[in-house]
Write an enzyme that holds these catalytic residues in place. Structure first.
Site, PDB file in Angstrom:
ATOM      1  N   GLU A   1       0.724  -1.209  -0.023  1.00 44.13           N
ATOM      2  CA  GLU A   1      -0.014   0.154  -0.053  1.00 44.13           C
ATOM      3  C   GLU A   1       0.774   1.520  -0.134  1.00 44.13           C
ATOM      4  OE1 GLU A   1      -2.992  -0.269  -0.545  1.00 44.13           O
ATOM      5  OE2 GLU A   1      -3.743  -2.020   0.384  1.00 44.13           O
TER       6      GLU A   1
ATOM      7  N   HIS B   1      -3.086   1.988   8.454  1.00 45.77           N
ATOM      8  CA  HIS B   1      -4.209   1.061   7.651  1.00 45.77           C
ATOM      9  C   HIS B   1      -4.408  -0.083   8.609  1.00 45.77           C
ATOM     10  CE1 HIS B   1      -6.416  -1.257   4.905  1.00 45.77           C
ATOM     11  NE2 HIS B   1      -5.380  -1.958   4.740  1.00 45.77           N
TER      12      HIS B   1
ATOM     13  N   HIS C   1      -7.377  -3.430   9.479  1.00 46.51           N
ATOM     14  CA  HIS C   1      -8.680  -4.501   9.097  1.00 46.51           C
ATOM     15  C   HIS C   1      -9.595  -4.471  10.386  1.00 46.51           C
ATOM     16  CE1 HIS C   1      -6.161  -6.267   5.578  1.00 46.51           C
ATOM     17  NE2 HIS C   1      -6.174  -4.882   5.564  1.00 46.51           N
TER      18      HIS C   1
ATOM     19  N   GLU D   1     -18.520  11.035  22.680  1.00 47.29           N
ATOM     20  CA  GLU D   1     -17.184  11.782  22.303  1.00 47.29           C
ATOM     21  C   GLU D   1     -16.661  11.950  20.909  1.00 47.29           C
ATOM     22  OE1 GLU D   1     -14.185  12.321  25.068  1.00 47.29           O
ATOM     23  OE2 GLU D   1     -15.731  12.525  26.486  1.00 47.29           O
TER      24      GLU D   1
ATOM     25  N   HIS E   1     -12.923  -4.069   3.465  1.00 46.82           N
ATOM     26  CA  HIS E   1     -11.847  -4.206   3.660  1.00 46.82           C
ATOM     27  C   HIS E   1     -11.226  -3.575   4.951  1.00 46.82           C
ATOM     28  CE1 HIS E   1      -7.413  -3.821   1.670  1.00 46.82           C
ATOM     29  NE2 HIS E   1      -7.238  -3.806   2.948  1.00 46.82           N
TER      30      HIS E   1
HETATM   31  O1  2HA Z   1      -1.543  -6.701   3.371  1.00 46.47           O
HETATM   32  O2  2HA Z   1      -3.540  -4.668   4.265  1.00 46.47           O
HETATM   33  O3  2HA Z   1      -4.299  -3.741   2.169  1.00 46.47           O
HETATM   34  C1  2HA Z   1      -1.339  -5.348   3.842  1.00 46.47           C
HETATM   35  C2  2HA Z   1      -2.787  -4.984   3.402  1.00 46.47           C
HETATM   36  C3  2HA Z   1      -3.093  -4.780   2.177  1.00 46.47           C
HETATM   37 ZN    ZN Z   2      -5.653  -3.812   3.807  1.00 51.90          ZN
END
Ligand code: 2HA
Ligand code: ZN
Length: 283
Positions: free
Chosen positions: A123, A147, A149, A177, A218
């Site tokens: 990414e 980032h 998940h 909040e 995602h």
């Molecule tokens: O593997 O999260 O979006 C890494 C990630 C790809």
């Molecule tokens: Zn990801």
């Protein structure tokens, strides 16, 4: 002094490990990046100059169409492609590394880490485009892009309309909040191929006006001035999503007996001088 003893590296590892402990990083899921300050670069300069710099690589195959001039010459600490957040405390030099962007903002090269032939996260385009936007719109204050998940925000992308206004109003309505933590709301980016330049561009466009971008089916990207604020923002949004999932699951589609009303949000805005946008309040 060892690079690994530097404060910014220790904070980076701690945040990545905290994300793992939250359950947001199955397998090699998620990635983290930090734009070094001049003081950070100074502190490790001796180590960097003793390591042979690797060859320059393109940030994307778009060539000059993607010149990230706002971050030209900057250095970033960033997680490695395919690495597991679970392992970052054990193998930090394999799970992350430092890259330098060239003076045109077109290419990068590895300066430290990524042991045994590793490279930056898949990414990378989204991280660098987001850093470029955020450095500009925050006058350089925002340095962390994260980032992961998280399950609850992901679950909601299967049942809520893919609208930033809808997600924002729902999440503000879950914990008092929230409107204070993310008064600029959240954005939603439709499903796209991970790691692509298209998803990078779509995300960076939303980062112009907010610090949270949800990727449908995602995960989520957050931006923050430091590790605490980026992690805290992710934590708050995901906690609100968890409450919403619980409320919807418990109520079996029935109306709730209570909610945070538009008037409550207007009172919060008055009390804390927040600029909550009317489009989201009117939902
Ligand atoms: O593997 O999260 O979006 C890494 C990630 C790809
Ligand atoms: Zn990801």
């Amino acid at each position: 002094m060892e690079v690994l003893d530097e404060g910014f590296i220790r904070s980076f590892i701690r945040m990545a490990d905290d994300g793992w402990k939250q359950g947001w990083h199955e397998r090699n899921g998620g990635n983290l990046s930090y734009r070094l300050t001049p003081a950070d670069v100074n502190a490790i300069e001796d180590v960097l100059s003793a390591i042979e710099a690797q060859r320059w690589e393109s940030i994307s195959d778009e060539g000059a169409a993607l010149a990230l001039r706002d971050i030209a010459g900057e250095m970033f600490l960033i997680t490695a492609a395919g690495s597991y957040f679970r392992n970052i405390t054990l193998e930090p030099e394999r799970c992350m590394g430092i890259i330098e962007v060239d003076d045109a903002g077109l290419r990068y090269r590895i300066r430290w880490g990524f042991a045994d032939g590793g490279r930056p996260t898949s990414e990378l385009p989204t991280h660098l485009l987001n850093h470029s936007v955020k450095k500009r719109v925050s006058d350089g204050r925002i340095r962390v892009i994260y980032h992961c998940h998280p399950a609850n925000i992901n679950a909601l992308t299967f049942v809520l309309p893919h609208s930033g206004a809808v997600f924002t109003r729902e999440l503000w309505g879950m914990i008092s909040e929230c409107a204070m933590v993310f008064p600029e709301g959240v954005a939603v980016v439709e499903w796209m191929v991970p790691g692509s330049i298209d998803i990078a561009r779509a995300s960076a466009k939303e980062m112009e006006h907010c610090n949270v971008v949800i990727w449908v089916h995602h995960g989520m990207f957050c931006a923050g001035e430091d590790f605490d604020s980026a992690f805290g923002l992710m934590h708050t949004v995901e906690k609100a999503a968890e409450v919403l999932v619980k409320v919807r699951s418990m109520s079996g589609g029935c109306e709730c007996v209570s909610r945070i009303t538009d008037q409550n949000l207007a009172d919060l805005a008055d009390a804390y001088d927040l600029d909550l946008t009317p489009a989201e309040l009117a939902l």
